[in-house]
Design a protein around this motif. Sequence first.
Motif, PDB file in Angstrom:
ATOM      1  N   GLU A 186      35.113  51.462  39.612  1.00 30.01           N
ATOM      2  CA  GLU A 186      34.536  51.086  40.901  1.00 30.01           C
ATOM      3  C   GLU A 186      35.166  51.912  42.030  1.00 30.01           C
ATOM      4  OE1 GLU A 186      32.014  49.054  41.194  1.00 30.01           O
ATOM      5  OE2 GLU A 186      31.953  48.484  39.083  1.00 30.01           O
ATOM      6  N   SER A 219      35.164  47.414  36.427  1.00 29.15           N
ATOM      7  CA  SER A 219      34.305  46.265  36.130  1.00 29.15           C
ATOM      8  C   SER A 219      33.854  46.309  34.675  1.00 29.15           C
ATOM      9  CB  SER A 219      33.077  46.258  37.049  1.00 29.15           C
ATOM     10  OG  SER A 219      32.290  47.418  36.838  1.00 29.15           O
ATOM     11  N   TYR A 224      36.359  41.650  36.423  1.00 25.43           N
ATOM     12  CA  TYR A 224      37.010  42.822  36.999  1.00 25.43           C
ATOM     13  C   TYR A 224      38.458  42.925  36.523  1.00 25.43           C
ATOM     14  CZ  TYR A 224      33.054  42.950  40.200  1.00 25.43           C
ATOM     15  OH  TYR A 224      31.790  43.028  40.727  1.00 25.43           O
ATOM     16  N   THR A 230      40.049  40.407  41.225  1.00 22.60           N
ATOM     17  CA  THR A 230      38.869  39.927  41.938  1.00 22.60           C
ATOM     18  C   THR A 230      37.981  41.113  42.284  1.00 22.60           C
ATOM     19  OG1 THR A 230      40.072  40.076  44.028  1.00 22.60           O
ATOM     20  CG2 THR A 230      40.137  37.959  42.869  1.00 22.60           C
ATOM     21  N   ALA A 231      36.772  40.825  42.761  1.00 26.67           N
ATOM     22  CA  ALA A 231      35.806  41.886  43.047  1.00 26.67           C
ATOM     23  C   ALA A 231      36.269  42.825  44.149  1.00 26.67           C
ATOM     24  CB  ALA A 231      34.459  41.265  43.415  1.00 26.67           C
TER      25      ALA A 231
END
Length: 415
Positions: free
Chosen positions: A170, A177, A182, A199-200
Amino acid sequence: MSCRGRTIKRRLCLIIAVALLLLSCGCGVSPEVGAQSPEPAVRIDVPEITTAPLSTPVPVETLGSPNLAPLPDGYELPAFYTRLEVGAAEVFAFLDAEGELQYRAYAEYPVYHNDRLYETVGGLYPVCVESGQVALVEPAIATDPSLERAGQCEAQSTDALRLKKAYTKEDAEGLVSYEGGYLIYGAFSGKAPAFYPATADGGMIAGALPIEDDIIVPEYFPKDEPLEDGEYLLVVYLNTQSVVAYLSREGEWTEARRMICSSGRPGDDTPSGVHRITVIYEYKQLGMSEESYCYGQYASRIVGHYLFHSTPIWFEAGRDVAKARTMVKLSEFEKLGEPASDGCIRLTVADAKWIYDNCGVGTEVRIGLWDGPKADAPPAIIYEEPYVTGDDMGWDPTDPDPANPYHDVYGVVDG
């Protein structure tokens, strides 16, 4: 004298006596002016009598030793704890601020009043986990979960990494991801980087344990197409002290087995290059000179005098194979995972036997200074009889021999 006269005389004497007594006490008679005052009477103070409530003696309190116990229902734990099952014990793990792996487990200890059980108190204690066993760290002191501080790694670039197809890089540095969520590629100060749940937005989930799955394609990976399905290729990764057996399936190489090893020490380098197994031995004398003689099980010759074989067996075992299995040099077994040999590739008995059974004469072997998949450490030596049979001498825990006492502890390791 008549009776009446005697009675009057007695009364007169009594009156005189009382009058004299009154004068001596100073009672009811005023002293004449100038007369000497009598000595004052001695006064005796009688203490006031008071009462106090009876006190209950304070009981003598003693504490017993804590012992591992199941976590009570409703016991609140920090969110960053990862629950693990280690044997029959329930263990909670996390990475602290320095990136050190910490283990906690619930334990209880008895409280006695005057040698009689009064109550049982529980809490979370630091524990160590080794070879499937959980033990309290001594001295056993309970921790306060609210004061635990979970660690967060610093993101590292993934530009130079080749990831497996299931993972996508990413935009955020180090963020990857995959179908399940993630990961962040990061490191703690002074430690090697690894992948951690994230986390994203690219932040590591504090305290989370590193992912054990292989995400990075090894620095060296066989890219050539195998000639036929079912053939094996052995790759020795000297930088990570591991051996990987690749099996050809449907025209591609797939990882079939990963093995920890010990290659040659500096100055006794294991020869890099492409080789082929030329001969195999169930039991082999090793060493080039009398002072270095020893034996090994399940040896496979790679090139020249360099072989795959088990960790060394004391020379005194001679040709008695049954006896030799009980005479492994334990100090050399515990060096697996680091360079330790005269150039051969040492393995556990189970791994050496697997190569002996599956990778016969003609199997290709590639050796290089590459970083490869890391293999698990072998089962730990138990330093007591019957596992140990002498000074620096005993069984290899992975030996499949039915007489191996380790089978009751670790089970039979697939060989």
